[in-house]
Design a protein around this motif. Structure first.
Motif, PDB file in Angstrom:
ATOM      1  N   ALA A   1       0.834  -1.213   0.000  1.00  0.00           N
ATOM      2  CA  ALA A   1       0.000   0.000   0.000  1.00  0.00           C
ATOM      3  C   ALA A   1       0.866   1.261   0.000  1.00  0.00           C
ATOM      4  O   ALA A   1       0.565   2.226  -0.707  1.00  0.00           O
ATOM      5  CB  ALA A   1      -0.925  -0.005   1.206  1.00  0.00           C
ATOM      6  N   GLU A   2       1.964   1.245   0.767  1.00  0.00           N
ATOM      7  CA  GLU A   2       2.859   2.403   0.805  1.00  0.00           C
ATOM      8  C   GLU A   2       3.525   2.625  -0.552  1.00  0.00           C
ATOM      9  O   GLU A   2       3.654   3.761  -1.010  1.00  0.00           O
ATOM     10  CB  GLU A   2       3.931   2.222   1.879  1.00  0.00           C
ATOM     11  N   VAL A   3       3.924   1.554  -1.175  1.00  0.00           N
ATOM     12  CA  VAL A   3       4.572   1.666  -2.486  1.00  0.00           C
ATOM     13  C   VAL A   3       3.577   2.178  -3.522  1.00  0.00           C
ATOM     14  O   VAL A   3       3.903   3.057  -4.332  1.00  0.00           O
ATOM     15  CB  VAL A   3       5.183   0.318  -2.927  1.00  0.00           C
ATOM     16  N   LYS A   4       2.350   1.650  -3.495  1.00  0.00           N
ATOM     17  CA  LYS A   4       1.321   2.104  -4.438  1.00  0.00           C
ATOM     18  C   LYS A   4       1.025   3.594  -4.251  1.00  0.00           C
ATOM     19  O   LYS A   4       0.920   4.340  -5.229  1.00  0.00           O
ATOM     20  CB  LYS A   4       0.039   1.289  -4.272  1.00  0.00           C
ATOM     21  N   ALA A   5       0.909   4.030  -3.005  1.00  0.00           N
ATOM     22  CA  ALA A   5       0.628   5.440  -2.731  1.00  0.00           C
ATOM     23  C   ALA A   5       1.777   6.317  -3.215  1.00  0.00           C
ATOM     24  O   ALA A   5       1.565   7.375  -3.813  1.00  0.00           O
ATOM     25  CB  ALA A   5       0.381   5.649  -1.239  1.00  0.00           C
ATOM     26  N   TRP A   6       2.992   5.864  -2.970  1.00  0.00           N
ATOM     27  CA  TRP A   6       4.162   6.627  -3.418  1.00  0.00           C
ATOM     28  C   TRP A   6       4.186   6.694  -4.952  1.00  0.00           C
ATOM     29  O   TRP A   6       4.362   7.773  -5.529  1.00  0.00           O
ATOM     30  CB  TRP A   6       5.438   5.972  -2.894  1.00  0.00           C
ATOM     31  N   ALA A   7       3.993   5.551  -5.619  1.00  0.00           N
ATOM     32  CA  ALA A   7       4.035   5.515  -7.084  1.00  0.00           C
ATOM     33  C   ALA A   7       2.938   6.401  -7.681  1.00  0.00           C
ATOM     34  O   ALA A   7       3.174   7.118  -8.658  1.00  0.00           O
ATOM     35  CB  ALA A   7       3.887   4.082  -7.582  1.00  0.00           C
ATOM     36  N   ALA A   8       1.755   6.359  -7.100  1.00  0.00           N
ATOM     37  CA  ALA A   8       0.659   7.191  -7.603  1.00  0.00           C
ATOM     38  C   ALA A   8       0.971   8.673  -7.443  1.00  0.00           C
ATOM     39  O   ALA A   8       0.548   9.503  -8.257  1.00  0.00           O
ATOM     40  CB  ALA A   8      -0.633   6.840  -6.875  1.00  0.00           C
ATOM     41  N   SER A   9       1.733   9.024  -6.420  1.00  0.00           N
ATOM     42  CA  SER A   9       2.044  10.438  -6.181  1.00  0.00           C
ATOM     43  C   SER A   9       3.089  10.990  -7.145  1.00  0.00           C
ATOM     44  O   SER A   9       3.242  12.203  -7.261  1.00  0.00           O
ATOM     45  CB  SER A   9       2.535  10.631  -4.740  1.00  0.00           C
ATOM     46  N   LEU A  10       3.810  10.103  -7.837  1.00  0.00           N
ATOM     47  CA  LEU A  10       4.893  10.562  -8.726  1.00  0.00           C
ATOM     48  C   LEU A  10       4.380  11.419  -9.873  1.00  0.00           C
ATOM     49  O   LEU A  10       5.120  12.259 -10.392  1.00  0.00           O
ATOM     50  CB  LEU A  10       5.681   9.366  -9.259  1.00  0.00           C
ATOM     51  N   SER A  11       3.143  11.228 -10.272  1.00  0.00           N
ATOM     52  CA  SER A  11       2.592  12.011 -11.382  1.00  0.00           C
ATOM     53  C   SER A  11       1.874  13.268 -10.896  1.00  0.00           C
ATOM     54  O   SER A  11       1.239  13.960 -11.694  1.00  0.00           O
ATOM     55  CB  SER A  11       1.647  11.147 -12.222  1.00  0.00           C
ATOM     56  N   THR A  12       1.986  13.568  -9.615  1.00  0.00           N
ATOM     57  CA  THR A  12       1.337  14.764  -9.066  1.00  0.00           C
ATOM     58  C   THR A  12       2.344  15.901  -8.935  1.00  0.00           C
ATOM     59  O   THR A  12       3.548  15.700  -9.115  1.00  0.00           O
ATOM     60  CB  THR A  12       0.717  14.474  -7.680  1.00  0.00           C
ATOM     61  N   ALA A  13       1.830  17.060  -8.598  1.00  0.00           N
ATOM     62  CA  ALA A  13       2.709  18.221  -8.418  1.00  0.00           C
ATOM     63  C   ALA A  13       3.608  18.068  -7.193  1.00  0.00           C
ATOM     64  O   ALA A  13       4.689  18.651  -7.132  1.00  0.00           O
ATOM     65  CB  ALA A  13       1.876  19.496  -8.292  1.00  0.00           C
ATOM     66  N   LYS A  14       3.148  17.302  -6.191  1.00  0.00           N
ATOM     67  CA  LYS A  14       3.930  17.111  -4.965  1.00  0.00           C
ATOM     68  C   LYS A  14       4.081  15.613  -4.668  1.00  0.00           C
ATOM     69  O   LYS A  14       3.325  15.050  -3.860  1.00  0.00           O
ATOM     70  CB  LYS A  14       3.264  17.819  -3.785  1.00  0.00           C
ATOM     71  N   PRO A  15       5.072  14.967  -5.306  1.00  0.00           N
ATOM     72  CA  PRO A  15       5.271  13.534  -5.054  1.00  0.00           C
ATOM     73  C   PRO A  15       5.655  13.284  -3.601  1.00  0.00           C
ATOM     74  O   PRO A  15       6.339  14.088  -2.969  1.00  0.00           O
ATOM     75  CB  PRO A  15       6.396  13.144  -5.994  1.00  0.00           C
ATOM     76  N   LYS A  16       5.201  12.164  -3.087  1.00  0.00           N
ATOM     77  CA  LYS A  16       5.552  11.762  -1.719  1.00  0.00           C
ATOM     78  C   LYS A  16       6.998  11.299  -1.697  1.00  0.00           C
ATOM     79  O   LYS A  16       7.530  10.829  -2.711  1.00  0.00           O
ATOM     80  CB  LYS A  16       4.644  10.625  -1.257  1.00  0.00           C
TER      81      LYS A  16
END
Length: 91
Positions: free
Chosen positions: A70-85
């Motif tokens: 779940a942590e990896v999925k959340a991190w990967a999903a954030s990569l395409s946002t303005a503020k990646p985790k």
């Protein structure tokens, strides 16, 4: 001539691979057997290392160490946002 501490092993190779082995042997001025022995030794060593690392990783998971899916999925999903985790931390 075979020695007491060796054994002959045969394998059927696709013609293209056999031709590549022959070409390499000729370029390196080595025998076909030497080329095959070197290649097989490297393959076995790599596979043994892979197995060892896999067993170590499985032991980490069994002990609860690692990063959750779940942590990896959340991190990967954030990569395409303005503020990646930030990259998830190993536990």
């Amino acid at each position: 001539m075979p020695s007491p501490d060796t054994r002959v092993v045969t394998a059927h190779l696709p013609l293209s691979l056999a031709d590549q082995v022959d070409d390499l042997a000729q370029r390196m001025e080595r025998s076909r057997g030497w080329i095959v022995k070197q290649a097989l030794a490297a393959y076995v060593e790599r596979e043994e290392r892979h197995r060892k690392l896999t067993l170590e990783a499985m032991a980490d998971v069994d002990e609860g160490r690692g990063v959750s899916h779940a942590e990896v999925k959340a991190w990967a999903a954030s990569l395409s946002t303005a503020k990646p985790k930030p990259l998830p931390k190993w536990k």
